[in-house]
Write a protein that holds these residues in place. Sequence first.
Motif, short mmCIF file in Angstrom:
data_model
loop_
_atom_site.label_atom_id
_atom_site.label_comp_id
_atom_site.label_asym_id
_atom_site.label_seq_id
_atom_site.Cartn_x
_atom_site.Cartn_y
_atom_site.Cartn_z
N ILE A 25 -12.57 9.94 5.31
CA ILE A 25 -11.81 9.26 4.31
C ILE A 25 -10.59 10.22 3.45
CG2 ILE A 25 -11.71 8.06 1.94
CD1 ILE A 25 -14.50 6.91 2.80
N LYS A 26 -11.02 11.55 3.27
CA LYS A 26 -10.11 12.52 2.72
C LYS A 26 -9.17 12.82 3.63
CE LYS A 26 -13.78 15.21 1.09
NZ LYS A 26 -14.37 16.24 0.48
N ILE A 27 -9.43 13.27 4.84
CA ILE A 27 -8.53 13.34 6.05
C ILE A 27 -7.41 12.26 5.97
CG2 ILE A 27 -8.08 13.40 8.53
CD1 ILE A 27 -10.60 14.93 8.65
N SER A 28 -7.70 10.98 6.00
CA SER A 28 -6.86 9.82 6.04
C SER A 28 -6.32 9.96 4.80
CB SER A 28 -7.66 8.55 6.14
OG SER A 28 -8.33 8.23 4.90
N GLY A 29 -6.59 10.29 3.56
CA GLY A 29 -5.71 10.26 2.42
C GLY A 29 -4.52 11.36 2.46
N TYR A 30 -5.07 12.68 2.83
CA TYR A 30 -4.12 13.72 3.14
C TYR A 30 -2.95 13.47 4.29
CZ TYR A 30 -7.02 17.07 0.52
OH TYR A 30 -7.74 17.59 -0.45
N SER A 66 2.35 7.04 -2.25
CA SER A 66 1.92 8.57 -2.21
C SER A 66 0.79 8.64 -3.24
CB SER A 66 3.18 9.42 -2.59
OG SER A 66 3.97 9.23 -1.51
N LEU A 67 0.92 8.06 -4.43
CA LEU A 67 0.12 7.89 -5.42
C LEU A 67 -1.25 7.35 -5.12
CD1 LEU A 67 2.51 7.01 -8.59
CD2 LEU A 67 1.55 9.37 -7.97
N SER A 68 -0.99 6.40 -4.36
CA SER A 68 -2.19 5.81 -3.77
C SER A 68 -2.95 6.71 -3.00
CB SER A 68 -1.92 4.44 -2.95
OG SER A 68 -1.42 3.59 -3.88
N SER A 69 -2.38 7.60 -1.97
CA SER A 69 -3.17 8.39 -1.24
C SER A 69 -3.68 9.44 -2.21
CB SER A 69 -2.14 9.12 -0.42
OG SER A 69 -1.61 8.29 0.32
N VAL A 70 -3.07 10.15 -3.22
CA VAL A 70 -3.87 11.04 -4.12
C VAL A 70 -5.17 10.24 -4.71
CG1 VAL A 70 -3.34 12.19 -6.34
CG2 VAL A 70 -1.71 12.05 -4.83
N VAL A 71 -4.98 9.03 -5.13
CA VAL A 71 -6.21 8.29 -5.56
C VAL A 71 -7.31 8.21 -4.38
CG1 VAL A 71 -7.15 5.83 -6.50
CG2 VAL A 71 -4.89 7.01 -7.27
N THR A 72 -6.96 7.91 -3.27
CA THR A 72 -7.91 7.77 -2.20
C THR A 72 -8.64 9.16 -1.81
OG1 THR A 72 -6.44 6.45 -1.02
CG2 THR A 72 -8.01 7.29 0.22
N ILE A 73 -7.77 10.16 -2.10
CA ILE A 73 -8.59 11.65 -1.99
C ILE A 73 -9.31 12.05 -3.11
CG2 ILE A 73 -8.07 14.05 -2.03
CD1 ILE A 73 -5.17 13.34 -0.57
N PHE A 78 -14.90 12.05 -5.61
CA PHE A 78 -15.97 11.78 -6.81
C PHE A 78 -17.19 11.01 -6.01
CE2 PHE A 78 -12.21 12.37 -9.71
CZ PHE A 78 -13.08 13.09 -10.72
N ALA A 79 -16.88 10.34 -4.96
CA ALA A 79 -17.77 9.55 -4.54
C ALA A 79 -18.84 10.19 -3.83
CB ALA A 79 -17.20 8.49 -3.37
N ALA A 80 -18.43 11.48 -3.39
CA ALA A 80 -19.44 12.52 -2.55
C ALA A 80 -20.24 12.96 -3.38
CB ALA A 80 -18.50 13.39 -1.65
N SER A 94 -17.24 5.33 -7.36
CA SER A 94 -15.94 5.70 -7.70
C SER A 94 -15.03 5.28 -6.62
CB SER A 94 -15.94 7.34 -7.78
OG SER A 94 -16.98 7.77 -8.57
N GLU A 95 -15.43 5.18 -5.33
CA GLU A 95 -14.41 4.59 -4.26
C GLU A 95 -14.13 3.40 -4.68
OE1 GLU A 95 -15.26 3.27 0.21
OE2 GLU A 95 -16.13 4.97 -0.46
N TYR A 96 -14.67 2.17 -5.21
CA TYR A 96 -14.33 0.98 -5.49
C TYR A 96 -13.24 1.10 -6.74
CZ TYR A 96 -18.17 -0.42 -2.76
OH TYR A 96 -19.24 -0.30 -1.88
N ILE A 97 -13.47 2.01 -7.77
CA ILE A 97 -12.75 2.07 -8.72
C ILE A 97 -11.31 2.73 -8.44
CG2 ILE A 97 -12.27 3.57 -11.24
CD1 ILE A 97 -15.44 3.57 -11.49
N ALA A 98 -11.40 3.70 -7.41
CA ALA A 98 -10.22 4.22 -6.99
C ALA A 98 -9.12 3.18 -6.12
CB ALA A 98 -10.39 5.40 -6.22
N SER A 99 -9.96 2.35 -5.54
CA SER A 99 -9.25 1.00 -4.99
C SER A 99 -8.71 0.41 -6.01
CB SER A 99 -10.34 0.31 -4.13
OG SER A 99 -10.87 1.02 -3.05
N MET A 100 -9.26 -0.12 -6.99
CA MET A 100 -8.86 -0.78 -8.08
C MET A 100 -7.47 -0.08 -8.69
SD MET A 100 -10.77 -2.56 -11.41
CE MET A 100 -11.41 -3.87 -10.31
N PHE A 101 -7.44 1.16 -8.83
CA PHE A 101 -6.20 1.96 -9.34
C PHE A 101 -5.25 1.61 -8.33
CE2 PHE A 101 -8.89 4.49 -12.29
CZ PHE A 101 -8.13 4.20 -13.30
N ILE A 102 -5.49 1.81 -7.10
CA ILE A 102 -4.27 1.61 -5.94
C ILE A 102 -3.92 0.05 -6.20
CG2 ILE A 102 -3.91 1.02 -3.65
CD1 ILE A 102 -6.02 3.50 -2.96
#
Length: 325
Positions: A25-30, A66-73, A78-80, A94-102
Amino acid sequence: MLNLLIDKLIGSRDFSKKRNRDNLIKISGYLSLAINIVLFLMKISIGLLASSIAIISDAINNLTDSLSSVVTILGAKFAAKPADHDHPYGHGRSEYIASMFIGMFVLLVGFELLINSVKNVINPKDINTSIFTIIILIISIGLKFYMYLFNNKVYKLSDSLLNKSVAKDSINDVLATSIVLISSLLTPLLKINLDGIVGLLISLIIIKSGIEIFAEIGNVLLGKKVDDKIIEEIEDLILSKKYVRGVHKIDIHEYGKGRMFGSCHMEVPANIDVYSMHGIVDEVENEIREKLGIDMNIHVDPSYLLEKDKFKKIEDESVLDDIDK
């Protein structure tokens, strides 16, 4: 390219392991962050040169991505994090909360572009379309479609709602930029300024995407029912054990992907000894954890008597002793 990144940076394709999944998931975010920054810089440049609200809107949409990608990373990091005293069930949500921010970012940008587009429809500005503008837009469509394919594949491998949200947003961007491209080609031919109208359409597409993300994530955070197949697998596994006559009150709670906890009531003989039944419960709980990845807490309900004509089937002498008493 995804397989190459997996082999080089992760070294394993077993995404049932939390560490591998989080790294994917982090690779996809970067990667998404890098592509979106490039797209924003290209589009904002040609948008300002052409005085096009549609292209500028599309550029700002990429900045939001781009901001969404930062949130993804950050969400994946945090989820890890492992469970701690204050979060005994881990940080998987944390993954779900990040998706909500997106979803929130997408909605805010959508409404801002809606306002600007309405103003442009009322007071249209002349736009200057060039071959350079057309080329940049075509490149943008190609990159965004690649991002859709990339994140959709990551979603299928990891079952990450973060990547599902990003993939959905990417295909919406393909549609939005395609509309901008068509508008840029038709405006000089038809002698009609379509810029504001196109910006309006893009803003509505963005708002729709944000609402869909919010609805899906909100459903999970509110306690969405787990898949019926999981419940059936738990029932089949428990009922396959000796002495077990029934199972009910199966409750499963999800605290992020790979972090599921549950409880149930298991119906057993009233005249079986505690030691034997404890062994069976341990066996069931361990098997559910190994096969389904769920930490179960099983409550035992005495619901029937073990019949004497079945004594010969019982190998545990403690059970026989208890029945004789």
